[in-house]
Design a protein around this motif. Structure first.
Motif, PDB file in Angstrom:
ATOM      1  N   UNK A 185      40.277  11.856 -90.507  1.00 52.84           N
ATOM      2  CA  UNK A 185      40.270  13.313 -90.670  1.00 52.84           C
ATOM      3  C   UNK A 185      41.623  13.800 -91.185  1.00 52.84           C
ATOM      4  N   UNK A 186      42.699  13.203 -90.695  1.00 51.02           N
ATOM      5  CA  UNK A 186      44.037  13.568 -91.183  1.00 51.02           C
ATOM      6  C   UNK A 186      44.140  13.339 -92.682  1.00 51.02           C
ATOM      7  N   UNK A 192      46.828  20.118 -96.322  1.00 53.36           N
ATOM      8  CA  UNK A 192      46.206  21.436 -96.122  1.00 53.36           C
ATOM      9  C   UNK A 192      45.808  21.678 -94.667  1.00 53.36           C
ATOM     10  N   UNK A 193      46.508  21.022 -93.742  1.00 55.90           N
ATOM     11  CA  UNK A 193      46.296  21.268 -92.309  1.00 55.90           C
ATOM     12  C   UNK A 193      47.663  21.415 -91.651  1.00 55.90           C
ATOM     13  N   UNK A 194      47.830  22.493 -90.886  1.00 50.44           N
ATOM     14  CA  UNK A 194      49.106  22.802 -90.239  1.00 50.44           C
ATOM     15  C   UNK A 194      48.909  22.829 -88.732  1.00 50.44           C
ATOM     16  N   UNK A 226      54.190  22.018 -88.613  1.00 50.45           N
ATOM     17  CA  UNK A 226      54.278  20.899 -89.547  1.00 50.45           C
ATOM     18  C   UNK A 226      52.910  20.578 -90.121  1.00 50.45           C
ATOM     19  N   UNK A 227      52.907  19.860 -91.236  1.00 49.67           N
ATOM     20  CA  UNK A 227      51.657  19.362 -91.772  1.00 49.67           C
ATOM     21  C   UNK A 227      51.121  18.255 -90.878  1.00 49.67           C
ATOM     22  N   UNK A 228      49.805  18.181 -90.781  1.00 47.34           N
ATOM     23  CA  UNK A 228      49.153  17.176 -89.949  1.00 47.34           C
ATOM     24  C   UNK A 228      49.092  15.850 -90.704  1.00 47.34           C
ATOM     25  N   UNK A 230      48.546  11.297 -89.737  1.00 48.43           N
ATOM     26  CA  UNK A 230      48.064  10.377 -88.710  1.00 48.43           C
ATOM     27  C   UNK A 230      49.177   9.966 -87.752  1.00 48.43           C
ATOM     28  N   UNK A 231      50.450  10.243 -88.103  1.00 52.19           N
ATOM     29  CA  UNK A 231      51.560  10.040 -87.172  1.00 52.19           C
ATOM     30  C   UNK A 231      51.640  11.264 -86.284  1.00 52.19           C
ATOM     31  N   UNK A 232      51.220  11.152 -85.054  1.00 52.67           N
ATOM     32  CA  UNK A 232      51.049  12.297 -84.157  1.00 52.67           C
ATOM     33  C   UNK A 232      52.322  13.132 -84.062  1.00 52.67           C
ATOM     34  N   UNK A 233      52.195  14.422 -84.401  1.00 52.91           N
ATOM     35  CA  UNK A 233      53.286  15.401 -84.303  1.00 52.91           C
ATOM     36  C   UNK A 233      54.519  15.005 -85.102  1.00 52.91           C
ATOM     37  N   UNK A 234      54.347  14.192 -86.142  1.00 58.91           N
ATOM     38  CA  UNK A 234      55.491  13.757 -86.934  1.00 58.91           C
ATOM     39  C   UNK A 234      55.308  14.051 -88.425  1.00 58.91           C
ATOM     40  N   UNK A 235      54.403  14.952 -88.775  1.00 55.38           N
ATOM     41  CA  UNK A 235      54.194  15.287 -90.174  1.00 55.38           C
ATOM     42  C   UNK A 235      55.346  16.097 -90.732  1.00 55.38           C
ATOM     43  N   UNK A 236      55.401  16.285 -92.052  1.00 55.10           N
ATOM     44  CA  UNK A 236      56.482  17.036 -92.690  1.00 55.10           C
ATOM     45  C   UNK A 236      56.645  18.426 -92.067  1.00 55.10           C
ATOM     46  N   UNK A 237      57.867  18.722 -91.639  1.00 56.24           N
ATOM     47  CA  UNK A 237      58.145  19.977 -90.935  1.00 56.24           C
ATOM     48  C   UNK A 237      58.235  21.136 -91.919  1.00 56.24           C
ATOM     49  N   UNK A 238      57.565  22.246 -91.565  1.00 56.00           N
ATOM     50  CA  UNK A 238      57.571  23.448 -92.391  1.00 56.00           C
ATOM     51  C   UNK A 238      58.536  24.488 -91.840  1.00 56.00           C
ATOM     52  N   UNK A 239      58.490  24.726 -90.532  1.00 59.22           N
ATOM     53  CA  UNK A 239      59.325  25.760 -89.929  1.00 59.22           C
ATOM     54  C   UNK A 239      59.586  25.436 -88.465  1.00 59.22           C
ATOM     55  N   UNK A 240      60.747  25.849 -87.977  1.00 61.58           N
ATOM     56  CA  UNK A 240      61.119  25.701 -86.574  1.00 61.58           C
ATOM     57  C   UNK A 240      61.932  26.921 -86.149  1.00 61.58           C
TER      58      UNK A 240
END
Length: 289
Positions: A185-186, A192-194, A226-228, A230-240
């Motif tokens: 699914x990822x 296109x999934x945040x 971040x973008x979703x 398959x690496x749990x909670x480790x996708x490319x960061x968009x904002x913090x």
């Protein structure tokens, strides 16, 4: 007279003359630049650009403009997309039992602060079907029991993808959707999934992270969008973002502050995606604010 407006986003190998070539192409094809931003990454040797422009020559059709720029993109080895600036992206929200992010996004949508259409809300619980109904948005209950078998999870995720396809979804937002998405699914939703989560990770995993943080006496709490992948909670960061806290605050106060930060950070990430301001740069993002 209102002219058609576009947003051009591109990345390509960095070299001299890219801005000149793009701006020259637009001028030659009857287009007027409204705003433009660019960035050259010395590490990846890639060049990134976002241009918002109006097409003022009625004799040049949308099809012709796209075909002509495709030739430029091929020549310069660009990964380029040309978006209709007036088209509202279609966003699906996924949520479980915690609804602050869902409620915030729906309010921004209704208030006109998010230039989107929301044709579907998906949840593995029923808590928010009335909230969805109050906004006239179809609510899809796709239950998934704790410890569900891989087969049950596969069937549930196939239904998720079916809703995405049937509704021409451009963006999926995990607004505290508390299920781990399968690698399949990822991959289907790549780019296109945040997702949104608290910024304590990798510390304080599991239930009640703000209570865990209170026990450790943390002084900063925050959130990451971040973008979703398959690496749990480790996708490319968009904002913090972060907020300071102190010893006098109870766990419930930390939780409330944390949820406020989550709402703001997720809303920013969604807005930037909708406005075509986010470009992927390997495991990172370039965000033209």
């Amino acid at each position: 007279m209102t002219h058609p407006e576009y947003i051009l986003t591109l990345s390509c190998p960095d070299h001299r003359g890219i801005v000149h070539r793009v701006s020259g192409f637009l001028a030659e094809n009857g287009c007027n630049i409204i705003d433009s931003a660019q960035f050259g990454d010395a590490q990846s040797q890639l060049f990134f650009m976002r241009v918002h422009f109006a097409s003022e020559d009625a004799s040049i059709s949308d099809e012709t403009l796209r075909a002509r720029f495709a030739e430029v993109a091929r020549e310069l080895k660009m990964n380029a997309e040309l978006h209709d600036a007036h088209k509202k992206p279609r966003m699906m929200i996924m949520v479980s039992k915690i609804g602050h992010c869902l409620n915030d996004l729906l309010f921004r949508y209704r208030s006109g602060l998010l230039h989107v259409e929301i044709p579907a809300i998906v949840s593995n619980h029923t808590e928010f079907y009335q909230l969805a109904a109050s906004y006239n948005i179809p609510f899809h209950h796709l239950p998934l029991k704790a410890g569900a078998s891989p087969e049950a999870k596969r069937i549930q995720e196939e239904r998720v993808l079916e809703i995405v396809r049937d509704n021409d979804i451009d963006l999926v937002v995990l607004a505290r959707y508390m299920q781990i998405l399968s690698p399949q699914l990822c991959e289907a939703l790549r780019g296109r999934a945040i997702n949104i989560h608290h910024s304590f990770l990798p510390s304080f995993k599991g239930a009640k992270p703000y209570y865990q943080a209170h026990e450790r006496g943390v002084k900063l709490i925050g959130a990451t969008a971040h973008f979703v992948t398959s690496d749990l909670d480790e996708g490319p960061i968009i904002e913090q973002d972060v907020e300071r806290v102190d010893h006098a605050m109870e766990p419930e106060t930390l939780t409330a502050i944390g949820r406020d930060v989550e709402c703001v950070v997720l809303a920013r990430a969604v807005k930037w995606f909708v406005e075509q301001r986010i470009l992927l740069n390997g495991h990172k993002t370039v965000v033209f604010k």
